[in-house]
Scaffold this active site. Structure first.
Site, PDB file in Angstrom:
ATOM      1  N   ASP A 106      -7.913  -5.386   0.109  1.00 35.45           N
ATOM      2  CA  ASP A 106      -8.409  -6.285  -0.930  1.00 35.45           C
ATOM      3  C   ASP A 106      -8.095  -7.750  -0.667  1.00 35.45           C
ATOM      4  OD1 ASP A 106      -9.683  -4.473  -2.583  1.00 35.45           O
ATOM      5  OD2 ASP A 106      -7.810  -3.834  -3.495  1.00 35.45           O
TER       6      ASP A 106
ATOM      7  N   HIS B 250       0.855  -1.190   0.000  1.00 34.04           N
ATOM      8  CA  HIS B 250       0.000   0.000   0.000  1.00 34.04           C
ATOM      9  C   HIS B 250       0.882   1.229   0.000  1.00 34.04           C
ATOM     10  CE1 HIS B 250      -3.254   2.719   0.993  1.00 34.04           C
ATOM     11  NE2 HIS B 250      -4.068   1.751   0.631  1.00 34.04           N
TER      12      HIS B 250
HETATM   13  N1  CMC Z   1       4.031  -7.594  -4.011  1.00 35.10           N
HETATM   14  C1  CMC Z   1       5.376  -7.573  -4.087  1.00 35.10           C
HETATM   15  N2  CMC Z   1       6.116  -6.454  -3.996  1.00 35.10           N
HETATM   16  C2  CMC Z   1       5.439  -5.316  -3.812  1.00 35.10           C
HETATM   17  C3  CMC Z   1       4.046  -5.266  -3.717  1.00 35.10           C
HETATM   18  C4  CMC Z   1       3.351  -6.474  -3.810  1.00 35.10           C
HETATM   19  N3  CMC Z   1       2.014  -6.510  -3.748  1.00 35.10           N
HETATM   20  N4  CMC Z   1       3.671  -4.002  -3.540  1.00 35.10           N
HETATM   21  C5  CMC Z   1       4.780  -3.267  -3.529  1.00 35.10           C
HETATM   22  N5  CMC Z   1       5.850  -4.062  -3.705  1.00 35.10           N
HETATM   23  C6  CMC Z   1       7.259  -3.646  -3.760  1.00 35.10           C
HETATM   24  C7  CMC Z   1       7.593  -3.135  -5.158  1.00 35.10           C
HETATM   25  O1  CMC Z   1       8.028  -4.170  -5.987  1.00 35.10           O
HETATM   26  C8  CMC Z   1       8.641  -2.118  -4.851  1.00 35.10           C
HETATM   27  O2  CMC Z   1       9.847  -2.804  -4.561  1.00 35.10           O
HETATM   28  P1  CMC Z   1      11.280  -2.194  -5.022  1.00 35.10           P
HETATM   29  O3  CMC Z   1      11.361  -0.871  -4.306  1.00 35.10           O
HETATM   30  O4  CMC Z   1      12.243  -3.203  -4.566  1.00 35.10           O
HETATM   31  O5  CMC Z   1      11.183  -2.043  -6.520  1.00 35.10           O
HETATM   32  C9  CMC Z   1       8.185  -1.483  -3.528  1.00 35.10           C
HETATM   33  O6  CMC Z   1       7.420  -2.514  -2.887  1.00 35.10           O
HETATM   34  C10 CMC Z   1       7.310  -0.258  -3.738  1.00 35.10           C
HETATM   35  O7  CMC Z   1       6.255  -0.623  -4.607  1.00 35.10           O
HETATM   36  P2  CMC Z   1       5.478   0.388  -5.528  1.00 35.10           P
HETATM   37  O8  CMC Z   1       4.727  -0.362  -6.559  1.00 35.10           O
HETATM   38  O9  CMC Z   1       6.432   1.444  -5.980  1.00 35.10           O
HETATM   39  O10 CMC Z   1       4.506   1.022  -4.449  1.00 35.10           O
HETATM   40  P3  CMC Z   1       3.311   1.989  -4.755  1.00 35.10           P
HETATM   41  O11 CMC Z   1       3.098   2.760  -3.530  1.00 35.10           O
HETATM   42  O12 CMC Z   1       3.537   2.717  -6.044  1.00 35.10           O
HETATM   43  O13 CMC Z   1       2.110   0.982  -5.035  1.00 35.10           O
HETATM   44  C11 CMC Z   1       0.345  -0.529  -4.740  1.00 35.10           C
HETATM   45  C12 CMC Z   1       1.143   0.613  -4.117  1.00 35.10           C
HETATM   46  C13 CMC Z   1      -0.871  -0.804  -3.877  1.00 35.10           C
HETATM   47  C14 CMC Z   1      -0.132  -0.132  -6.123  1.00 35.10           C
HETATM   48  C15 CMC Z   1       1.258  -1.769  -4.799  1.00 35.10           C
HETATM   49  O14 CMC Z   1       1.604  -2.162  -3.506  1.00 35.10           O
HETATM   50  C16 CMC Z   1       0.614  -2.912  -5.572  1.00 35.10           C
HETATM   51  O15 CMC Z   1       0.679  -2.938  -6.807  1.00 35.10           O
HETATM   52  N6  CMC Z   1      -0.005  -3.898  -4.833  1.00 35.10           N
HETATM   53  C17 CMC Z   1      -0.675  -5.000  -5.485  1.00 35.10           C
HETATM   54  C18 CMC Z   1      -2.033  -4.571  -5.995  1.00 35.10           C
HETATM   55  C19 CMC Z   1      -3.003  -4.338  -4.864  1.00 35.10           C
HETATM   56  O16 CMC Z   1      -3.136  -5.135  -3.946  1.00 35.10           O
HETATM   57  N7  CMC Z   1      -3.732  -3.212  -4.945  1.00 35.10           N
HETATM   58  C20 CMC Z   1      -4.742  -2.838  -3.957  1.00 35.10           C
HETATM   59  C21 CMC Z   1      -4.318  -1.632  -3.186  1.00 35.10           C
HETATM   60  S1  CMC Z   1      -5.264  -1.306  -1.717  1.00 35.10           S
HETATM   61  C22 CMC Z   1      -6.833  -0.860  -2.253  1.00 35.10           C
HETATM   62  C23 CMC Z   1      -6.928   0.128  -3.312  1.00 35.10           C
HETATM   63  O17 CMC Z   1      -6.168   1.092  -3.389  1.00 35.10           O
HETATM   64  O18 CMC Z   1      -7.832  -0.038  -4.114  1.00 35.10           O
END
Ligand code: CMC
Length: 378
Positions: free
Chosen positions: A315, A261
Site C-alpha cells: 500500500d 505486514h
Molecule cells: N508502524 C509502526 N509499528 C508497526 C507497524 C507500523 N505500520 N506495523 C507493525 N508495527 C509494530 C507494532 O506496533 C508491534 O510492535 P510491538 O510488538 O512493539 O507492540 C509489532 O510491529 C507487531 O505489530 P502488529 O500490529 O501486532 O502486527 P500484525 O501482524 O497484527 O499487523 C498490519 C499487520 C499490516 C495490520 C500492521 O503492520 C499495520 O497496522 N500496518 C499499518 C497499516 C497497513 O499498512 N496496512 C496494509 C497492510 S498490507 C495490505 C493489506 O493487507 O491490505
C-alpha cells in the site's frame, strides 16, 4: 480448552490447504500458482493472471481470447443497478457502494448451482466484468453525471480508466494500471480472502462471497491503508518534517501507514514493483512532491524499525501511482477490490472443491450460572 491454544488474529494458524499463492515473508517472494510476481508483472496481463489464479494454469491463446471476449461481453451493468446507485448518498464511501452493488448482483443471478462448471464460469466472468463498471459508475453518479458505457475496443485496464475519467487513457497509464491489478490480484489468506472463504463455506452464492470480502477489504488495517498513506504524506507536508513525524508516531505508538505486514519481514516485493511503476509515471507525466517525502519516510522507517521487520508494504507506493493516474483517493481501495476479485474467486472455487463449513471454537471467559435480576431490582 487451554488458553495457550488461542492465537489472536489467528497468527500462524493454518486455515486451509491451498495451491493458489505462495509467500516467503523473509525473502520477499510472492508466487501465483508457482510463478514469481515479478515474472507476471513483466510478461502477463491482469486477465491472463486472473485466469491462472482461478483455473490453476496459464490459458492457451484460444482460451485467453475466449475469456477476454466473454468478459468484454458482460461488462455492462443492468439499469436497475445504476438506478440503485443513484439512490446512494454521494458522500458515501465508494467501498460501501461497491459492497452493496456486488451483493445486489446476486438478486439478478440468483440460481445457485455450485456443482455446475458453467454456473461457476459465468459467475467468474460476471464478477470480473461488472465490478470495474460498478466502481466507475458510482464515481460518475456521485459527481452528478451519467455513467459511461464500457467500450468493447479497449482492454480491461484501459476501459476502466476510460469509464472513470470519460477519456481514453494514455497507453502507458493503461499498462501501469494493468500491472497494478496483477500485483493486487491475490495474497493467500489475508483478512478479506478469509472472509470470502468463510462465506463460501456456507455454500451461499458467489455474489455474497464477493460482497463480504469487499466489506472486509475496506478497513484501514487492510486495503484501506493506501488511502491513509496519502493522507499521512499530506500531513507530513515536506521532506524535512518526515523525521519528526516518525518520532511522534513511535512515541505515541501510532502505526505508520503502508508499513508492516503479518507475513513479510522484509520489503514487500510488490512495493518494489510499484515504486518502479511510480517512477515510470513521473518520468512520463511529471513528478509528485509526495514521492520525495515517501522515499525519505521509507529510509527513516527502515533505519528505525527495520530490525523489527517493519518495511514498506504494497500500500505504500500504490497510492502515488493512482494519484498520477488521476484517481481520487477514496477510489484507491475499490481499485484494490477490482484486482482482488480474482484471488477471492480463486479461493471460492478452491473452497468448493473440498468444502467444510468454518466453525471455529472459542475460549469462553465470561461468567456462568448467573441469576436473572428483574429490571426494577438492577
Ligand atoms: N508502524 C509502526 N509499528 C508497526 C507497524 C507500523 N505500520 N506495523 C507493525 N508495527 C509494530 C507494532 O506496533 C508491534 O510492535 P510491538 O510488538 O512493539 O507492540 C509489532 O510491529 C507487531 O505489530 P502488529 O500490529 O501486532 O502486527 P500484525 O501482524 O497484527 O499487523 C498490519 C499487520 C499490516 C495490520 C500492521 O503492520 C499495520 O497496522 N500496518 C499499518 C497499516 C497497513 O499498512 N496496512 C496494509 C497492510 S498490507 C495490505 C493489506 O493487507 O491490505
Amino acid at each position: 480448552m487451554s488458553v495457550d491454544l488461542y492465537k489472536p488474529g489467528l497468527e500462524g494458524v493454518p486455515a486451509a490447504k491451498s495451491s493458489i499463492s505462495y509467500i516467503d515473508g523473509t525473502q520477499g517472494i510472492l508466487e501465483y500458482r508457482g510463478i514469481r510476481i515479478e515474472d507476471l508483472a513483466q510478461n502477463s496481463s491482469f486477465l491472463e493472471t486472473a485466469y491462472l489464479l482461478i483455473w490453476g494454469e496459464l490459458p492457451s491463446q484460444t482460451e485467453l481470447e475466449a475469456f477476454e471476449h466473454d468478459i468484454r461481453y458482460h461488462r455492462r451493468i443492468k439499469y436497475r443497478i445504476r438506478d440503485m446507485m443513484k439512490c446512494f448518498p454521494e458522500s458515501g464511501h465508494p467501498m460501501d457502494a461497491l459492497q452493496a452493488s456486488a451483493a445486489a448482483l446476486g438478486l439478478f443471478y440468483s440460481r445457485r448451482a455450485l456443482d455446475d462448471p458453467i454456473y461457476i464460469r459465468n459467475a467468474v466472468i460476471r464478477l470480473l466484468a461488472k465490478i470495474p463498471t460498478m466502481v466507475a459508475a458510482f464515481q460518475l453518479i456521485r459527481k452528478g453525471n451519467d455513467p459511461v458505457q464500457p467500450r468493447d475496443d479497449l482492454s480491461y485496464a484501459a476501459n476502466f480508466l476510460y469509464m472513470l475519467r470519460e477519456q481514453e487513457p494514455d497507453p502507458l497509464a493503461a499498462h501501469v494500471f494493468d500491472v497494478c491489478l496483477m500485483l493486487h490480484a491475490e495474497h493467500s489468506i489475508n483478512a478479506s480472502t478469509f472472509s470470502a472463504m468463510v462465506t463460501s463455506s456456507t455454500l451461499t452464492d458467489p455474489y455474497a462471497v464477493i460482497a463480504s470480502a469487499v466489506g472486509t477489504l475496506g478497513g484501514p488495517l487492510h486495503g484501506g491503508a493506501n488511502e491513509e498513506v496519502i493522507e499521512m504524506l499530506e500531513e507530513i507536508g515536506a521532506v524535512e518534517n518526515a523525521a519528526a513525524y516518525l518520532d511522534n508516531c513511535i512515541r505515541q505508538k501510532r502505526k505508520i501507514m503502508g508499513f508492516g505486514h503479518r507475513v513479510y519481514k522484509v520489503k514487500d516485493p510488490r512495493a518494489n514493483i510499484l515504486q518502479d511503476l511510480a517512477e515510470q509515471m513521473f518520468d512520463r507525466f511529471g513528478g509528485d512532491r509526495y514521492y520525495e517525502i515517501a522515499v525519505e519516510l521509507e529510509r527513516l522507517v527502515e533505519d528505525r524499525l527495520g530490525e523489527k521487520g517493519i518495511y514498506a508494504n504494497v500500500d505504500f507506493y500504490s497510492g502515488l501511482v493512482y494519484r498520477k493516474l488521476g484517481i481520487p483517493t477514496d477510489l484507491f481501495t475499490p481499485l484494490f477490490a477490482i484486482a482482488r476479485v480474482a484471488g477471492w474467486l480463486a479461493h471460492w472455487k478452491e473452497q468448493l472443491n473440498e468444502n467444510r463449513i468454518f466453525r471455529p471454537t472459542q475460549i469462553y471467559v465470561g461468567q456462568r450460572d448467573r441469576v436473572f435480576v428483574p429490571r426494577d431490582k438492577r
